[in-house]
Design an enzyme around this catalytic site. Sequence first.
Site, PDB file in Angstrom:
ATOM      1  N   LYS A 211       0.886  -1.131   0.134  1.00 43.19           N
ATOM      2  CA  LYS A 211      -0.100   0.067   0.170  1.00 43.19           C
ATOM      3  C   LYS A 211       0.828   1.195  -0.117  1.00 43.19           C
ATOM      4  O   LYS A 211       0.551   2.071  -0.792  1.00 43.19           O
ATOM      5  CB  LYS A 211      -0.923   0.098   1.231  1.00 43.19           C
ATOM      6  CG  LYS A 211      -1.836   1.153   1.314  1.00 43.19           C
ATOM      7  CD  LYS A 211      -3.072   1.179   2.443  1.00 43.19           C
ATOM      8  CE  LYS A 211      -3.383   2.458   2.757  1.00 43.19           C
ATOM      9  NZ  LYS A 211      -4.444   2.451   3.682  1.00 43.19           N
ATOM     10  N   GLU A 217      10.350  -4.848   4.716  1.00 40.96           N
ATOM     11  CA  GLU A 217      10.484  -6.155   4.324  1.00 40.96           C
ATOM     12  C   GLU A 217      10.077  -6.136   2.824  1.00 40.96           C
ATOM     13  O   GLU A 217      10.795  -7.093   2.065  1.00 40.96           O
ATOM     14  CB  GLU A 217       9.321  -6.825   5.109  1.00 40.96           C
ATOM     15  CG  GLU A 217       9.680  -7.119   6.621  1.00 40.96           C
ATOM     16  CD  GLU A 217       9.216  -5.840   7.308  1.00 40.96           C
ATOM     17  OE1 GLU A 217       8.797  -4.809   7.029  1.00 40.96           O
ATOM     18  OE2 GLU A 217       9.086  -5.859   8.678  1.00 40.96           O
ATOM     19  N   GLY A 275      -5.016  -1.752   4.821  1.00 42.13           N
ATOM     20  CA  GLY A 275      -4.313  -2.914   4.280  1.00 42.13           C
ATOM     21  C   GLY A 275      -4.978  -4.483   4.614  1.00 42.13           C
ATOM     22  O   GLY A 275      -5.104  -5.140   3.794  1.00 42.13           O
ATOM     23  N   ARG A 276      -5.565  -4.112   5.801  1.00 42.04           N
ATOM     24  CA  ARG A 276      -6.015  -5.591   6.315  1.00 42.04           C
ATOM     25  C   ARG A 276      -7.443  -5.664   5.745  1.00 42.04           C
ATOM     26  O   ARG A 276      -8.118  -6.747   5.792  1.00 42.04           O
ATOM     27  CB  ARG A 276      -6.072  -5.780   7.550  1.00 42.04           C
ATOM     28  CG  ARG A 276      -6.590  -4.529   8.432  1.00 42.04           C
ATOM     29  CD  ARG A 276      -6.486  -4.750   9.826  1.00 42.04           C
ATOM     30  NE  ARG A 276      -6.691  -3.612  10.755  1.00 42.04           N
ATOM     31  CZ  ARG A 276      -6.289  -2.456  10.961  1.00 42.04           C
ATOM     32  NH1 ARG A 276      -5.145  -2.106  10.160  1.00 42.04           N
ATOM     33  NH2 ARG A 276      -6.495  -1.238  11.562  1.00 42.04           N
ATOM     34  N   GLU A 361      -5.360  -6.310  14.640  1.00 43.62           N
ATOM     35  CA  GLU A 361      -4.806  -4.885  14.273  1.00 43.62           C
ATOM     36  C   GLU A 361      -5.775  -4.100  14.481  1.00 43.62           C
ATOM     37  O   GLU A 361      -5.724  -2.668  14.574  1.00 43.62           O
ATOM     38  CB  GLU A 361      -4.038  -4.858  13.023  1.00 43.62           C
ATOM     39  CG  GLU A 361      -3.023  -3.928  12.691  1.00 43.62           C
ATOM     40  CD  GLU A 361      -2.174  -4.307  11.483  1.00 43.62           C
ATOM     41  OE1 GLU A 361      -2.749  -4.176  10.420  1.00 43.62           O
ATOM     42  OE2 GLU A 361      -1.129  -4.316  11.766  1.00 43.62           O
ATOM     43  N   HIS A 392      -6.859 -32.887  17.906  1.00 41.64           N
ATOM     44  CA  HIS A 392      -5.863 -33.872  18.395  1.00 41.64           C
ATOM     45  C   HIS A 392      -4.716 -32.970  19.232  1.00 41.64           C
ATOM     46  O   HIS A 392      -3.549 -33.575  19.311  1.00 41.64           O
ATOM     47  CB  HIS A 392      -5.486 -34.748  17.599  1.00 41.64           C
ATOM     48  CG  HIS A 392      -6.597 -35.645  17.141  1.00 41.64           C
ATOM     49  ND1 HIS A 392      -6.729 -36.839  17.725  1.00 41.64           N
ATOM     50  CD2 HIS A 392      -7.420 -35.475  16.119  1.00 41.64           C
ATOM     51  CE1 HIS A 392      -7.822 -37.482  17.127  1.00 41.64           C
ATOM     52  NE2 HIS A 392      -8.283 -36.691  16.361  1.00 41.64           N
ATOM     53  N   LYS A 516       8.896  -0.783  14.110  1.00 41.72           N
ATOM     54  CA  LYS A 516       9.488  -0.362  12.815  1.00 41.72           C
ATOM     55  C   LYS A 516      10.832   0.543  13.028  1.00 41.72           C
ATOM     56  O   LYS A 516      11.867   0.492  12.317  1.00 41.72           O
ATOM     57  CB  LYS A 516       8.601   0.012  11.786  1.00 41.72           C
ATOM     58  CG  LYS A 516       7.499  -0.861  11.259  1.00 41.72           C
ATOM     59  CD  LYS A 516       6.754  -0.218  10.331  1.00 41.72           C
ATOM     60  CE  LYS A 516       5.345  -0.843  10.067  1.00 41.72           C
ATOM     61  NZ  LYS A 516       4.713  -0.247   9.164  1.00 41.72           N
TER      62      LYS A 516
HETATM   63  O1  G6P Z   1       1.219  -2.630   2.147  1.00 44.65           O
HETATM   64  P1  G6P Z   1       1.956  -2.004   2.971  1.00 44.65           P
HETATM   65  O2  G6P Z   1       2.059  -0.605   2.845  1.00 44.65           O
HETATM   66  O3  G6P Z   1       3.360  -2.514   2.424  1.00 44.65           O
HETATM   67  O4  G6P Z   1       1.931  -2.396   4.481  1.00 44.65           O
HETATM   68  C1  G6P Z   1       1.803  -3.907   4.880  1.00 44.65           C
HETATM   69  C2  G6P Z   1       1.573  -3.873   6.541  1.00 44.65           C
HETATM   70  O5  G6P Z   1       2.297  -3.300   7.052  1.00 44.65           O
HETATM   71  C3  G6P Z   1       2.027  -2.308   8.270  1.00 44.65           C
HETATM   72  O6  G6P Z   1       3.259  -2.332   9.127  1.00 44.65           O
HETATM   73  C4  G6P Z   1       0.701  -2.672   8.749  1.00 44.65           C
HETATM   74  O7  G6P Z   1       0.825  -3.262   9.925  1.00 44.65           O
HETATM   75  C5  G6P Z   1      -0.315  -3.554   7.934  1.00 44.65           C
HETATM   76  O8  G6P Z   1      -1.523  -2.918   8.397  1.00 44.65           O
HETATM   77  C6  G6P Z   1      -0.127  -3.399   6.554  1.00 44.65           C
HETATM   78  O9  G6P Z   1      -0.744  -4.156   5.977  1.00 44.65           O
END
Ligand code: G6P
Length: 552
Positions: A211, A217, A275-276, A361, A392, A516
């Site tokens: 996004k 990462e 994002g979620r 979140e 199990h 972060k």
């Molecule tokens: O899609 P991006 O901007 O790379 O973000 C990826 C993810 O990282 C963030 O740290 C948030 O905690 C998430 O809500 C998000 O989906």
Amino acid sequence: MSDAAGPVDPTSTEAWSRLTTIASDFAPDLRRWFADDPGRVGRLTFDAADLHVDLSKGLVDDDVLAALLALAEQVDVAGRRDAMFRGDHINVTEDRAVLHTALRLPADATLQVDGQDVVDDVHEVLDRVYAFAEQVRSGAWTGVTGERIRTVVNIGIGGSDLGPVMAYEALAAYRQDGLECRFISNIDPTDAATTLADLDPASTLFIVSSKTFGTLETLTNARLCKQWLLDGLGGQDAADAVAKHFVAVSTALDKVADFGIDPANAFGFWDWVGGRYSVDSAIGTSLVVAIGPEGFRDLLSGFHAMDEHFRTADLAENVPVLMGLLNVWYTNFLDAQTHAVLPYAQLLHRFPAYLQQLTMESNGKGVRWDGSPVTTDTGEVFWGEPGTNGQHAFYQLIHQGTRLIPADFIAFATPAYPLVDGAQDVHELFLANFFAQTRALAFGKTADEVRAEGTREEIVPARVFSGNRPTASIMAPALTPGVLGQLIALYEHITFTQGAVWGIDSFDQWGVELGKQLAQQISPAVGGDAEAAAQQDASTQALIDYYRRHRS
Ligand SMILES: O=P(O)(O)OC[C@H]1O[C@H](O)[C@H](O)[C@@H](O)[C@@H]1O
């Protein structure tokens, strides 16, 4: 409830007092409730789109339900819901609309938000994603050496990974043969290394999904993959190779261009999609490649059907509202702290992980949307595994442990891959487990029943099941794309309802920021910068020191 006035404190409402009183001498007795009340199952079973939801094995009676519905009225869940659908900036801390529901509006709908018809925008991007996916699926899109694409690798994390992975797994029966999707999310280099190990760069296409296009990462993994591609292709012009092997999905198209991906190969979305909540945006491009535009359209229709149910059904018949309110009851009045999600569908094996981001979140917050502290516990720890594996492993604690664990059981009438073992329909055996578990949890087994089986008296207590352990049973005809959309939207709106009651902003995620920032600050110390190391606390310094002494 106006933004200026701040959220209503749920604990100040008459309904909350009523619930507190009920809870003080609440003695649930599902055996008696079922015996005395033949109408219970009918009253507590609901249909929402294709989902059939039985809440009758929940710890709820008419009094509790009436008080929960009064609570929803008194904190104005419906008003907050309507504000979301309208495009009001209910994500207060980021001053944004929250419009994932607009991602699944049909093309002939209109929705003006901040002076712009967002439905036009949504469908313009969807059409481009569909056209791209068709090219990959048909073989018209080739790699730089002219080879057909065989593997699509989505690089993303959090909401840019969990939704696509979960849905790709869930809809395995709808995938196109000969075309595989893989997913790289973790910055642990092992993730990229193992995912790429057996791939041929000439037939591999990467989708960089982010996004913000600023996530460490994802950008790190995208660079690793670019290098792997260029090394593997050997001698190809880098710009040509990237143009044929990299596309991007982001709200930050300028950053996409900076990374070297042609804006013509980028699919946008908008800051009003969290994002979620983004699997149904262009973030789902890998899924569109896998299941095709038709399948993705069905998925979106499923989302929309559940949106319409949530938007229009009376609160007393509104499944996401009822399930959200029940979760409030369990969390705030019956002291439940976790919530199990137990899909009796192997293909939903990533669904609990997906829900962890969606719910935790969203609702893991300690302040309300006006900045004031919350007035009650918020959030639930979501977890789960597909049945019968969980049976199990951890069901022991759900059946006989000391903690109350509300559990959602999910099953489908028709399996994706029917198999027969001799004369036995294995799917029916599987479903028998689904039915048995909720029955055992609800009604238990008394000491007398245990004794009647001839059990030695000393071990009778260990073999008693108290029952009265709450479950919700969610069934649907089959795990189709449409049903998956409904299921995801159901949980989005359950999450919304809980957040609305608690008065929190379910759409920001400031809690992920500090870690972060510190990772950036610590990184030089890990690499050997003594000055940076000296700025760390004693424990962190010692741990970094351990790493530096043991690295190979
Ligand atoms: O899609 P991006 O901007 O790379 O973000 C990826 C993810 O990282 C963030 O740290 C948030 O905690 C998430 O809500 C998000 O989906």
